[in-house]
Design an enzyme around this catalytic site. Structure first.
Site, PDB file in Angstrom:
ATOM      1  N   TYR A 171       0.768  -1.301   0.003  1.00 17.26           N
ATOM      2  CA  TYR A 171       0.087  -0.026  -0.068  1.00 17.26           C
ATOM      3  C   TYR A 171       0.781   1.361  -0.064  1.00 17.26           C
ATOM      4  O   TYR A 171       0.161   2.353  -0.070  1.00 17.26           O
ATOM      5  CB  TYR A 171      -1.208   0.057   1.376  1.00 17.26           C
ATOM      6  CG  TYR A 171      -1.706  -0.977   1.321  1.00 17.26           C
ATOM      7  CD1 TYR A 171      -2.681  -1.483   0.200  1.00 17.26           C
ATOM      8  CD2 TYR A 171      -1.629  -2.070   2.349  1.00 17.26           C
ATOM      9  CE1 TYR A 171      -3.693  -2.370   0.283  1.00 17.26           C
ATOM     10  CE2 TYR A 171      -2.549  -3.192   2.437  1.00 17.26           C
ATOM     11  CZ  TYR A 171      -3.581  -3.431   1.265  1.00 17.26           C
ATOM     12  OH  TYR A 171      -4.369  -4.356   1.190  1.00 17.26           O
ATOM     13  N   SER A 197      -4.566  -7.016   7.756  1.00 20.75           N
ATOM     14  CA  SER A 197      -4.922  -7.248   6.544  1.00 20.75           C
ATOM     15  C   SER A 197      -4.018  -8.118   5.627  1.00 20.75           C
ATOM     16  O   SER A 197      -3.225  -9.171   5.904  1.00 20.75           O
ATOM     17  CB  SER A 197      -5.542  -6.091   5.965  1.00 20.75           C
ATOM     18  OG  SER A 197      -6.363  -6.266   4.835  1.00 20.75           O
ATOM     19  N   TYR A 198      -3.710  -7.499   4.299  1.00 19.36           N
ATOM     20  CA  TYR A 198      -2.633  -8.171   3.583  1.00 19.36           C
ATOM     21  C   TYR A 198      -1.437  -8.134   4.008  1.00 19.36           C
ATOM     22  O   TYR A 198      -0.612  -9.237   3.906  1.00 19.36           O
ATOM     23  CB  TYR A 198      -2.615  -7.028   2.444  1.00 19.36           C
ATOM     24  CG  TYR A 198      -1.900  -7.911   1.255  1.00 19.36           C
ATOM     25  CD1 TYR A 198      -2.741  -8.705   0.044  1.00 19.36           C
ATOM     26  CD2 TYR A 198      -0.488  -7.886   0.888  1.00 19.36           C
ATOM     27  CE1 TYR A 198      -1.886  -9.244  -0.956  1.00 19.36           C
ATOM     28  CE2 TYR A 198       0.182  -8.442  -0.159  1.00 19.36           C
ATOM     29  CZ  TYR A 198      -0.545  -9.115  -0.934  1.00 19.36           C
ATOM     30  OH  TYR A 198       0.134  -9.836  -2.050  1.00 19.36           O
ATOM     31  N   TRP A 242     -10.786  -3.406  -3.557  1.00 19.49           N
ATOM     32  CA  TRP A 242      -9.485  -3.572  -3.203  1.00 19.49           C
ATOM     33  C   TRP A 242      -8.911  -3.568  -4.756  1.00 19.49           C
ATOM     34  O   TRP A 242      -7.675  -3.108  -4.893  1.00 19.49           O
ATOM     35  CB  TRP A 242      -9.107  -4.985  -2.633  1.00 19.49           C
ATOM     36  CG  TRP A 242      -8.169  -5.294  -1.962  1.00 19.49           C
ATOM     37  CD1 TRP A 242      -7.312  -4.659  -1.133  1.00 19.49           C
ATOM     38  CD2 TRP A 242      -6.998  -5.971  -2.597  1.00 19.49           C
ATOM     39  NE1 TRP A 242      -5.943  -5.063  -0.801  1.00 19.49           N
ATOM     40  CE2 TRP A 242      -5.727  -5.681  -2.002  1.00 19.49           C
ATOM     41  CE3 TRP A 242      -6.692  -6.748  -3.761  1.00 19.49           C
ATOM     42  CZ2 TRP A 242      -4.294  -6.520  -2.319  1.00 19.49           C
ATOM     43  CZ3 TRP A 242      -5.595  -7.525  -4.107  1.00 19.49           C
ATOM     44  CH2 TRP A 242      -4.386  -7.155  -3.250  1.00 19.49           C
ATOM     45  N   ASP A 261     -15.464  -7.142  11.101  1.00 16.89           N
ATOM     46  CA  ASP A 261     -14.440  -7.149   9.930  1.00 16.89           C
ATOM     47  C   ASP A 261     -14.797  -8.274   8.906  1.00 16.89           C
ATOM     48  O   ASP A 261     -15.356  -9.318   9.205  1.00 16.89           O
ATOM     49  CB  ASP A 261     -13.334  -7.816  10.880  1.00 16.89           C
ATOM     50  CG  ASP A 261     -11.961  -7.761   9.664  1.00 16.89           C
ATOM     51  OD1 ASP A 261     -11.877  -6.896   8.796  1.00 16.89           O
ATOM     52  OD2 ASP A 261     -11.397  -8.843   9.799  1.00 16.89           O
ATOM     53  N   HIS A 275     -12.917  -3.706   9.732  1.00 15.00           N
ATOM     54  CA  HIS A 275     -11.538  -3.547   9.234  1.00 15.00           C
ATOM     55  C   HIS A 275     -10.755  -2.504   9.336  1.00 15.00           C
ATOM     56  O   HIS A 275      -9.433  -2.526   9.343  1.00 15.00           O
ATOM     57  CB  HIS A 275     -11.606  -4.045   7.614  1.00 15.00           C
ATOM     58  CG  HIS A 275     -10.516  -4.693   7.156  1.00 15.00           C
ATOM     59  ND1 HIS A 275     -10.030  -6.021   7.778  1.00 15.00           N
ATOM     60  CD2 HIS A 275      -9.720  -4.000   6.182  1.00 15.00           C
ATOM     61  CE1 HIS A 275      -8.939  -6.093   6.965  1.00 15.00           C
ATOM     62  NE2 HIS A 275      -8.541  -4.992   6.085  1.00 15.00           N
TER      63      HIS A 275
END
Length: 526
Positions: free
Chosen positions: A49, A117-118, A165, A255, A280
Site C-alpha cells: 500500500y 490485512s494483506y 481492493w 471485520d 476492518h
C-alpha cells in the site's frame, strides 16, 4: 519527568534500503533501529500500500521496546522493483528479507513479523516458509484462504470488497508505473470510483470498466468461481500446517475477515486471540450506528502494548480475549469458542415468528419474489466497501420493509440471552430459477424498534437443491431483556455479494413444516 516529557528516542533510520531477492529483483524498505552498536530482534512488516500505511505502524513503540523495524514494500509497489502479483511472491520474498536482516551487524539473529490485512497475510505466508530466525507473528484481520472467505463466500463472489481492493490496487499500480503508461489509467479509474454502483452492476463482471484493465487479476477472480487449480496453487503459499511459531491473532466482530481470523487461530495451534467490536478499518469504541463504550476501543484495551509484548517474547496472558456486545464487557477464555454454550435452534415459523418450538407438520411456507435488477441493498455488516459509513450495525427497518425480505422475530425477551460462538442457519427452500442465492441475517431488535444487524451470510445453491446451509461465522452478542431476536431471509445482498449469475426473476419458497424445517442455530451461553 512524566511520560509526556520523555526525550526523543535515539534512533538510526535508513530510507529506501535496497534488498535483493533470490531472483535478482530489488525490493526497498525503510529500516529503523535503536542508535548504538547493540544487536536487536527485528520487526518485519511487508505491504503493498505504499508509505501511508507504514506511517501508522507503531515504530516508536517497537524502538522503545528495544527492537529494530523493517518496513518493506512488496514487489511492484511503493518504490520496490518488479511486478505485483497478489499473494504469489510474499512468502519467498519475506524469507529472503529475513536472510538479509539476520546478516546485518545490528541484528541479533531473531525476526518477528506483524501486520493487518494483506500485511498480516504476508507475515503468515512468511511463517509458512519456516525460516529459522522467525520467532513470532502478530496477524490482524486477515483471511485464512484466498478463495473461501476472501474472494468467495458460500460460493458467491465478494463483489464489493473485491471491487474496492481491485480498484485500489489499480490506482497503486498506475502510480508505481506513472512514467510507463500508468498515468493513462488513472483518469478512467477515478471516474469509475466516482460512481462505483454503476460499475458493479456491469455484466459480465470480467469487463467492469477501468478496474479490469488496470488490475488484470480481477478477471482471474471472476473467471474462477469454483475452487479449481488457480485457487489451490495459491493455497500452497499459506500452509497452516507448516507454521510453527506462536501467533497472536486479532479479529473484529464486524471485520470482513472475521471468519478467516478465527480459522487461522483454529488451524495454528498454541496461539492467542483477541476479538473486539471493530471493523476492518476502525478499532474505536463505536462502529456503524452503535457505540459499545470507551472500554471497547483498542487503545483502552491496550492492544498495541499487548502486540509489542508478544513480539518481544511475552506469550503469557489469556489464550482468548473477546468482547461481548450488548453486555459491553471484555471476557477471557482458554479456548475459542469458549465452553458453556448450548447449540440452540430457533425455528422460522409461518407469519414471521421465531422460536425454539418445533414446527408443525402442516405449517405453510413463506414466499417472495427475487428480482435481480432490484437486489436487496447492502446495509451494514462485515464490510470493506468504497463507502466507509456502510459498515457494522445499522438500522435494518428500511431493508425489512421490502417485499423480497422475509422477517422472523421472537417475542420480547424476558431475560438476557447471550450468544457466543459460531452461528449457522439452515433453510429448506425452493426456487423457480436455475439455482439461487440464499442469505440470512441475525438482528437485535431494540425496545425502540431499531433493528441492528449482528451477522450475515450467504450460500449459492445449485439447481434442484432444497437444503441450504449458511455459515454466519461467529459472534458474542447479548440480546438484552426487552429486546427481540430476529432473522432476515432474502436472495441478495448487493453489492456485498454479486447477483446470482442466472439473473432470472424467481419465485422463492421457504418451508417451515416438520419435514422441512428452517432454523438458525445460536450458541446460547448458560
Amino acid at each position: 519527568m512524566t511520560k509526556l516529557d520523555r526525550p526523543a528516542l535515539p534512533a538510526v533510520t535508513v530510507l529506501d534500503q535496497p534488498i535483493e531477492m533470490r531472483d535478482g529483483t530489488i525490493l526497498r524498505a525503510d529500516v529503523h533501529r535503536p542508535a548504538g552498536d547493540g544487536r536487536h530482534r527485528t520487526v518485519l512488516m511487508r505491504g503493498p500500500y505504499g508509505e501511508p500505511v507504514f506511517r501508522s505502524a507503531p515504530v516508536t513503540a517497537y524502538l522503545r521496546a528495544g527492537m529494530a523495524v523493517v518496513l518493506q514494500h512488496c514487489r511492484g509497489r511503493g518504490n520496490s522493483d518488479g511486478e505485483f502479483t497478489p499473494w504469489v511472491d510474499e512468502g519467498r520474498d519475506g524469507a529472503d528479507t529475513v536472510d538479509w536482516i539476520t546478516a546485518q551487524p545490528w541484528s541479533n539473529g531473531e525476526v518477528v513479523a506483524a501486520g493487518n490485512s494483506y500485511l498480516a497475510g504476508c507475515a503468515l505466508q512468511l511463517a509458512s516458509e519456516r525460516p529459522d530466525a522467525l520467532k513470532a507473528v502478530v496477524a490482524a484481520m486477515t483471511p485464512h484462504d484466498f478463495y473461501d472467505g476472501l474472494k468467495y463466500h458460500g460460493g458467491a463472489f465478494a463483489l464489493g470488497s473485491a471491487f474496492f481492493w481491485g480498484a485500489l490496487q489499480g490506482l497503486l499500480g498506475a502510480v508505481h508505473d506513472i512514467d510507463d503508461g500508468g498515468a493513462a489509467r488513472l483518469g478512467p479509474l477515478m471516474q469509475v470510483l466516482a460512481d462505483p454502483d454503476a460499475a458493479m452492476r456491469t455484466l459480465p463482471l470480467r469487463v467492469v470498466p477501468a478496474v479490469a484493465d488496470a488490475f488484470p487479476f480481477w478477471r482471474d477472480w471472476v473467471d474462477h468461481p469454483e475452487r479449481d487449480s488457480y485457487w489451490t496453487d495459491l493455497a500452497e503459499t499459506l500452509r497452516h500446517d507448516r507454521i510453527g511459531v506462536p501467533v497472536l491473532h486479532v479479529a473484529g466482530w464486524f471485520d470482513v475477515f472475521l471468519r478467516g481470523t478465527l480459522e487461522n487461530h483454529r488451524r495454528i495451534p498454541g496461539g492467542r486471540l483477541v476479538i473486539g467490536p471493530w471493523s476492518h478499518l476502525s478499532q474505536t469504541g463505536g462502529v456503524g450506528e452503535l457505540y459499545f463504550g470507551q472500554a471497547a476501543s483498542a487503545q483502552m484495551t491496550q492492544l498495541e502494548a499487548a502486540q509489542v509484548a508478544f513480539l518481544r517474547g511475552d506469550t503469557g496472558g489469556p489464550a482468548v480475549r473477546y468482547f461481548t456486545m450488548g453486555a459491553d464487557v471484555w471476557r477471557d477464555a482458554e479456548s475459542w469458542p469458549p465452553p458453556g454454550a448450548t447449540a440452540t435452534r430457533y425455528y422460522l415459523h409461518p407469519g414471521g415468528s421465531l422460536s425454539t418450538g418445533a414446527p408443525g407438520a402442516d405449517a405453510s411456507p413463506s414466499r417472495f419474489v427475487h428480482a435481480p435488477d432490484a437486489p436487496v441493498p447492502t446495509h451494514g455488516g462485515n464490510l470493506l466497501l468504497n463507502d466507509p459509513v456502510n459498515v457494522g450495525p445499522r438500522d435494518q427497518r428500511a431493508v425489512e420493509a421490502r417485499p423480497d425480505v422475509l422477517v422472523f422475530t421472537t417475542p420480547v425477551l424476558d431475560r438476557d440471552v447471550e450468544v457466543t460462538g459460531p452461528v449457522r442457519a439452515v433453510l429448506h427452500a425452493a426456487t423457480s430459477a436455475p439455482g439461487a442465492d440464499w442469505t440470512a441475517k441475525l438482528v437485535d431488535v431494540w425496545p425502540d424498534g431499531r433493528a441492528m444487524n449482528v451477522l450475515d451470510g450467504i450460500v449459492r445453491s445449485p439447481a434442484g437443491a432444497t437444503r441450504h446451509e449458511i455459515d454466519l461465522a461467529a459472534t458474542s452478542q447479548t440480546f438484552r431483556a426487552g429486546h427481540r431476536i430476529r432473522v432476515q431471509v432474502a436472495s441478495s445482498n448487493f453489492p456485498r455479494f454479486d447477483r446470482h449469475p442466472s439473473m432470472v426473476r424467481a419465485e422463492q419458497t421457504v418451508f417451515h413444516d416438520a419435514g422441512r424445517p428452517s432454523w438458525i442455530e445460536l450458541p446460547v451461553m448458560r
